[in-house]
Design a protein around this motif. Structure first.
Motif, short mmCIF file in Angstrom:
data_model
loop_
_atom_site.label_atom_id
_atom_site.label_comp_id
_atom_site.label_asym_id
_atom_site.label_seq_id
_atom_site.Cartn_x
_atom_site.Cartn_y
_atom_site.Cartn_z
N ASN A 198 5.06 16.86 0.65
CA ASN A 198 5.59 15.90 1.62
C ASN A 198 6.22 16.58 2.84
N GLY A 210 -3.64 0.80 -2.75
CA GLY A 210 -4.27 1.34 -1.55
C GLY A 210 -4.41 0.30 -0.45
N GLN A 227 0.79 2.59 -7.06
CA GLN A 227 -0.33 3.45 -7.39
C GLN A 227 -1.54 2.62 -7.81
N SER A 259 0.82 -1.22 0.00
CA SER A 259 0.00 0.00 0.00
C SER A 259 0.85 1.26 0.00
N ASN A 260 2.19 1.12 -0.20
CA ASN A 260 3.00 2.34 -0.22
C ASN A 260 2.79 3.10 -1.52
N LYS A 261 3.32 4.31 -1.60
CA LYS A 261 3.02 5.23 -2.70
C LYS A 261 3.48 4.75 -4.06
N ASN A 262 4.44 3.79 -4.09
CA ASN A 262 4.91 3.29 -5.38
C ASN A 262 3.89 2.39 -6.07
N LYS A 282 2.23 21.28 -6.49
CA LYS A 282 2.32 20.42 -5.30
C LYS A 282 2.97 21.15 -4.13
#
Length: 673
Positions: free
Chosen positions: A581, A93, A90, A85-88, A565
């Protein structure tokens, strides 16, 4: 930098540009059958196996096992869920990651490594299969590390610490002395350390556990209460609470590990400290002696004030400057309005113009350094934080020479920063510390400013004469009083705590609604279970220093808008961009804690004095809050609570042995042949 290549089997493999493959191999070993999950069969064949479980094996750059490993008896489902579920990854989730981990388990890592698209699509879907493979291509080399350390509940910061501080050595060191290793990792409770040792299946002796618990009690007291040592009786009782062993057994274990502790007496009372705390204090004491011994004062020179100056120095200030000019290490202490900044001006003037000396001026926080720089007479000396000066010295190709280091707000310096500070001075230079000994102790451990004064080995000048007219006006100010006459733009609310109705979280919500009701939402972040919204026009405080953005811990600004961002924030007319971030760097600042206010001054200060906060309210905390105000201070709440708090004189004192070590330091240590 990552690239995709093909290995001899025709499978895609992620490698670093330097050729390093997967750093932590994962192998499933059950019923005498080693099954590689994120590595090749040859790795599994070369891994020593002893019992059933999931093996996490560090590899060298040639994908050869390093000979150490960690074995998990149970399948690391939680670690796998967090990894997927890490951001890599995509499009996966937490919900999909949970379903995949529960239904497929660690075998999904094998499918990803083999790029078995058919079975991935069969067990998930075409869309999820593509998302899984996309994330795998980006994060293959971290799979073993992330799954293992997520399984034991490590945070991002803790995982980062392990990578940077230990690397693959962690896997060997954990088996030598797991307690000693894990206690170096920030924010690990003793229960958590015991849980990790159990999960890893590492056997430990009773002595190891008792010694580790004793060290944990001391280190916890330092981290949470600022004590660098503790009364032996209290330390033993705390260790007994943790281990459930009797005092005699605990005392025996400590005595058999003398190399890890230092026992000492103060007025016939036994104290205990870790050997690291002892060595740190000794380093400081010896460095103080070295500075004093190598400083050569200018003989026969007397400093006198210019009586015709626009802002002449008082006799008290002149004497304080003279005292410091003649000493290698000196302290000037005084409350607000006693002219400490004027003293720095006088010191700079006489040292640079009178004696042709080179000086540096610094402070422990960015806002304190910035306040010095706002003084036109001192701006040319480029006042900086202690951290920035240290970074400049460390990165310089040649030695940075100066004759005198003047440090403002010295009461805010904790023991670790002070240890760095005294080692920064060139041989023969002098150190002048300026501060207010009556303020709160540092946020970090220790109380070096107070300890130096207590040692009676340092020249101390005390300022008492007031120059600031009407410095503080403490008024009764009750909730709902609309006739206080305070300008809110020039007013800072201070609160002892974050929690409760008069804590800063609730106060910020109330003030935001009242003073910025129509602000357009720019971003939000979670504070526990609560979402905090930040709108254009909101007053915010930066809680971390970041040299890339050029912001300091304690800087106060206003949210402007979002650009891509990035969040745009204005600090004193300058625009700074915070990437998405880094939004955790910002907190609402209509109300801030008293500790965060140290080193700053405001025209008006408002502070609640209520029963909810009585555990935090002490004489020093109230003194620190009141002395932040230059014109008005409004204390809101209960006179009874205020009276009780003012009686708490000793609660801010800390256990420390630095003053004794300075008192007993032997300068002859530096002159041995």
């Amino acid at each position: 930098m990552l690239a995709i290549t093909n290995d001899v089997s025709g499978k895609n493999k992620i490698i670093n540009k330097n050729g390093a493959g997967a750093l932590i191999a994962v192998i499933s070993y059950f019923d005498s059958n080693p099954e590689p999950l994120n590595c090749e069969s040859v790795v599994a064949e070369n891994t020593a196996t002893s019992r059933d479980g999931f093996y996490f094996v560090p590899l060298n750059k040639d994908d050869v096992p390093l000979g150490t490993q960690i074995i998990l008896k149970e399948e690391p489902i939680e670690g796998l869920k967090k990894y997927l579920s890490n951001k890599n990854f995509q499009g996966i989730g937490p919900k999909n990651a949970d379903t995949i981990a529960q239904n497929i388990g660690m075998t999904v890592i094998k499918y990803l490594h083999e790029r078995n698209v058919n079975i991935l699509e069969e067990k998930t879907s075409k869309k999820l299969s593509e998302a899984l493979l996309g994330g795998w291509d980006l994060d293959y080399e971290n799979s073993g590390f992330e799954i293992l350390f997520s399984q034991i509940g490590f945070s991002y910061t803790q995982k980062k610490f392990v990578k940077e501080e230990f690397g693959n050595k962690f896997f060997a060191e954990i088996h030598k002395d797991p307690y000693m290793l894990l206690q170096r990792i920030p924010r690990l409770s003793f229960d958590k350390i015991e849980s990790i040792i159990s999960i890893f299946g590492i056997e430990v002796s009773l002595d190891q556990k008792i010694v580790a618990a004793t060290r944990h009690a001391l280190m916890q007291s330092e981290a949470e209460r600022g004590n660098t040592c503790g009364p032996l009786e209290r330390v033993l009782l705390r260790t007994q609470e943790i281990t459930k062993n009797d005092i005699e057994t605990i005392q025996t274990a400590i005595n058999s590990h003398e190399h890890l502790f230092n026992n000492f007496k103060v007025q016939d009372k036994n104290f205990l400290e870790t050997i690291e705390a002892c060595e740190r204090d000794n380093d400081i004491a010896q460095q103080i002696c070295l500075i004093k011994d190598n400083f050569k004062p200018i003989k026969g020179k007397q400093f006198s004030a210019n009586k015709n100056a626009t802002n002449p120095l008082s006799e008290e200030q002149v004497q304080a400057i003279q005292n410091s000019l003649e000493a290698g290490v000196s302290i000037i202490t005084g409350g607000p309005g006693t002219g400490k900044t004027r003293i720095i001006e006088g010191l700079a003037q006489v040292l640079v113009n009178g004696f042709r000396k080179t000086i540096r001026i610094c402070a422990p926080t960015g806002r304190a350094a910035k306040r010095i720089a706002e003084n036109q007479a001192l701006k040319k000396f480029q006042p900086s934080t202690i951290h920035m000066l240290k970074a400049m010295i460390d990165s310089s190709a040649k030695d940075i020479e100066f004759d005198t280091l003047i440090v403002d707000e010295s009461s805010m310096i904790d023991i670790n920063l002070f240890n760095d500070l005294v080692k920064m001075l060139p041989l023969g230079s002098q150190l002048i510390l300026i501060g207010d000994v009556d303020q709160l102790p540092p946020v970090g451990a220790g109380q070096p400013f107070l300890d130096l004064i207590r040692s009676k080995k340092i020249v101390v000048s005390r300022l008492s004469k007031q120059f600031r007219q009407g410095i503080i006006e403490v008024v009764d100010f009750f909730t709902g009083n609309k006739n206080s006459g305070l300008d809110f733009d020039k007013t800072q609310i201070l609160s002892p705590m974050r929690r409760f109705s008069t804590g800063l979280i609730n106060l910020n919500a109330i003030m935001q609604k009242k003073y910025n009701p129509n602000g357009e939402k720019v971003f939000s972040k979670m504070e526990g279970e609560k979402e905090i919204q930040f709108c254009a026009g909101d007053k915010v405080i930066c809680t971390q220093k970041d040299y890339d953005i050029d912001v300091r811990n304690g800087d106060i600004g206003y949210v402007v808008n979002k650009v891509g961002k990035n969040i745009r924030v204005e600090f004193d007319g300058e625009m700074k961009l915070f990437h998405n971030n880094k939004i955790d760097y910002l907190d609402l600042a209509y109300a801030i804690t008293v500790h965060k206010s140290q080193g700053s001054e405001y025209p008006n200060v408002v502070m609640p004095i209520v029963d909810d906060h009585r555990i935090m309210l002490t004489r020093k905390l109230i003194y620190t809050a009141i002395t932040r105000g230059k014109q008005n201070v409004c204390l809101i709440g209960s006179k009874r609570v205020l009276r009780e708090a003012l009686k708490k004189v000793f609660l801010n004192l800390r256990y420390s042995d630095l003053n004794q070590k300075i008192e007993n330091a032997n300068i002859n240590l530096f002159h041995q042949n």
